[in-house]
Scaffold this motif. Structure first.
Motif, PDB file in Angstrom:
ATOM      1  N   SER B   9      14.543  29.555   5.594  1.00 54.99           N
ATOM      2  CA  SER B   9      15.375  29.168   4.835  1.00 54.99           C
ATOM      3  C   SER B   9      15.246  29.809   3.051  1.00 54.99           C
ATOM      4  O   SER B   9      16.068  29.579   2.343  1.00 54.99           O
ATOM      5  CB  SER B   9      15.517  27.675   4.709  1.00 54.99           C
ATOM      6  N   LEU B  10      14.406  30.979   3.102  1.00 54.21           N
ATOM      7  CA  LEU B  10      13.628  30.963   1.750  1.00 54.21           C
ATOM      8  C   LEU B  10      15.021  31.998   1.125  1.00 54.21           C
ATOM      9  O   LEU B  10      14.709  31.165   0.028  1.00 54.21           O
ATOM     10  CB  LEU B  10      12.087  31.675   1.224  1.00 54.21           C
ATOM     11  N   PRO B  11      15.635  33.115   2.243  1.00 55.66           N
ATOM     12  CA  PRO B  11      16.236  33.745   0.731  1.00 55.66           C
ATOM     13  C   PRO B  11      17.244  32.968   0.767  1.00 55.66           C
ATOM     14  O   PRO B  11      18.181  33.477  -0.471  1.00 55.66           O
ATOM     15  CB  PRO B  11      16.478  34.897   2.385  1.00 55.66           C
ATOM     16  N   ARG B  12      18.025  31.636   1.493  1.00 55.18           N
ATOM     17  CA  ARG B  12      19.309  31.099   0.864  1.00 55.18           C
ATOM     18  C   ARG B  12      18.726  30.478  -0.100  1.00 55.18           C
ATOM     19  O   ARG B  12      19.632  30.541  -1.666  1.00 55.18           O
ATOM     20  CB  ARG B  12      19.811  30.135   2.036  1.00 55.18           C
ATOM     21  N   ILE B  13      17.678  30.033  -0.350  1.00 54.31           N
ATOM     22  CA  ILE B  13      16.961  29.271  -1.961  1.00 54.31           C
ATOM     23  C   ILE B  13      16.738  30.063  -2.730  1.00 54.31           C
ATOM     24  O   ILE B  13      17.705  29.397  -4.223  1.00 54.31           O
ATOM     25  CB  ILE B  13      15.713  28.490  -1.237  1.00 54.31           C
ATOM     26  N   PHE B  14      16.409  30.766  -2.933  1.00 58.01           N
ATOM     27  CA  PHE B  14      16.633  32.262  -3.752  1.00 58.01           C
ATOM     28  C   PHE B  14      17.490  32.121  -5.125  1.00 58.01           C
ATOM     29  O   PHE B  14      17.947  32.530  -5.170  1.00 58.01           O
ATOM     30  CB  PHE B  14      16.002  33.199  -3.698  1.00 58.01           C
ATOM     31  N   ASP B  15      18.758  32.506  -3.555  1.00 61.78           N
ATOM     32  CA  ASP B  15      20.858  33.201  -3.826  1.00 61.78           C
ATOM     33  C   ASP B  15      20.499  31.482  -5.302  1.00 61.78           C
ATOM     34  O   ASP B  15      21.144  31.627  -5.789  1.00 61.78           O
ATOM     35  CB  ASP B  15      21.014  32.999  -2.889  1.00 61.78           C
ATOM     36  N   TYR B  16      19.995  30.413  -4.306  1.00 60.01           N
ATOM     37  CA  TYR B  16      20.854  28.631  -4.612  1.00 60.01           C
ATOM     38  C   TYR B  16      19.942  29.121  -6.041  1.00 60.01           C
ATOM     39  O   TYR B  16      20.682  28.754  -7.324  1.00 60.01           O
ATOM     40  CB  TYR B  16      20.592  27.862  -3.882  1.00 60.01           C
ATOM     41  N   LEU B  17      18.643  29.065  -5.986  1.00 60.56           N
ATOM     42  CA  LEU B  17      18.599  29.438  -7.919  1.00 60.56           C
ATOM     43  C   LEU B  17      18.908  30.640  -8.637  1.00 60.56           C
ATOM     44  O   LEU B  17      19.141  30.316  -9.720  1.00 60.56           O
ATOM     45  CB  LEU B  17      16.502  29.558  -7.782  1.00 60.56           C
ATOM     46  N   ASN B  18      18.863  31.541  -8.293  1.00 58.06           N
ATOM     47  CA  ASN B  18      18.706  32.789  -8.912  1.00 58.06           C
ATOM     48  C   ASN B  18      20.571  32.550  -9.603  1.00 58.06           C
ATOM     49  O   ASN B  18      21.040  33.128 -11.081  1.00 58.06           O
ATOM     50  CB  ASN B  18      18.410  33.936  -8.144  1.00 58.06           C
ATOM     51  N   THR B  19      21.596  32.210  -8.639  1.00 59.17           N
ATOM     52  CA  THR B  19      22.708  32.028  -9.070  1.00 59.17           C
ATOM     53  C   THR B  19      23.124  31.118 -10.130  1.00 59.17           C
ATOM     54  O   THR B  19      23.729  31.231 -11.509  1.00 59.17           O
ATOM     55  CB  THR B  19      23.811  31.900  -7.311  1.00 59.17           C
ATOM     56  N   PHE B  20      21.971  29.788 -10.230  1.00 58.09           N
ATOM     57  CA  PHE B  20      22.329  28.702 -11.569  1.00 58.09           C
ATOM     58  C   PHE B  20      21.194  29.476 -12.091  1.00 58.09           C
ATOM     59  O   PHE B  20      21.957  29.209 -13.457  1.00 58.09           O
ATOM     60  CB  PHE B  20      21.822  27.784 -10.482  1.00 58.09           C
TER      61      PHE B  20
END
Lengths: 94, 137
Positions: B9-20
């Motif tokens: 799940s980490l790549p999706r988590i990083f995407d979520y964080l970095n978009t914010f």
């Protein structure tokens, strides 16, 4: 995205993000190291404790055989992580 | 947002964080620190909390000069990370375990770490906070 490659002069180049999803891929290369080797961090943007553990395990193995990893071109954030982890005490950093 | 409790799940988590973080125009110090802190907490929950297979919830918030990330899971054995003491960083090479650094890095890289446990629902939440610099306000 994380890339790891062995350069023609024996250096290892890291690129991108070295997170917990990349440990297996990294060990495929790090486990091949059998003598003192320089790791070039110039294109590495990010490392977590998972990446640090790969370096630590490799350093332990090499030191027990009279060799070591030498690290170079760490960015400011990664240098900070190394300091907090105490890795500046156990690795030669150029 | 909820993420399956697995390392992939980490790549999706990083995407979520970095978009914010991009929306908030957070600087690279904050981006790096919170990527790292969230990865450390998330992977610890995946590795050590086998009580629940439910997805892990991550909430993001900007409040004034603070960005906070809350990570929630369910457990019967809550671990208060704010009380965690770690000295592995000062051990000589030969005595160092391969793990144990993550929580130290979380504390060093963030400005505040909060822990909350709801005994009734067994929900366990860790909140990581970074203060925004002047140019982010």
């Amino acid at each position: 995205m994380f890339e790891i490659r062995l350069g023609p002069n024996g250096e290892i180049h890291l690129q991108g993000r070295f997170d917990a999803t990349q440990v297996e891929k990294a060990f495929e290369i790090f486990n091949q190291i059998s003598e003192t080797t320089t790791i070039d961090f110039n294109d590495l943007d990010y490392i977590s404790s998972a990446g640090l553990s790969v370096l630590l395990k490799t350093q332990k193995r090499l030191k027990s055989e009279g060799h070591e990893l030498i690290l170079k071109n760490l960015n400011r954030h990664i240098r900070e992580i190394f300091k907090y982890a105490g890795f500046d005490l156990i690795f030669k950093i150029e | 947002m909820e993420f399956p409790k697995e390392i992939t799940s980490l790549p999706r988590i990083f995407d979520y964080l970095n978009t914010f973080f991009r929306q908030q125009k957070a600087d690279q110090n904050i981006v790096f620190a919170l990527n790292l802190a969230v990865e450390e907490i998330f992977t610890n929950l995946v590795k050590y909390n086998s009580d629940s297979t439910r997805p892990i919830r991550i909430r993001l918030k900007k409040n004034g000069r603070k960005i906070s990330v809350s990570i929630s899971d369910f457990t019967t054995k809550p671990f208060d990370i704010t009380r965690h003491k770690n000295t592995v960083h000062s051990l000589p090479l030969e005595a160092r375990p391969s793990g144990g650094l993550g929580l130290r890095l979380v504390k060093k890289m963030t400005d505040e770490v909060h822990y909350d446990y709801n005994k009734k629902t067994r929900e366990y939440t860790i909140t990581l906070v970074k203060y925004l610099g002047d140019r982010n306000v």
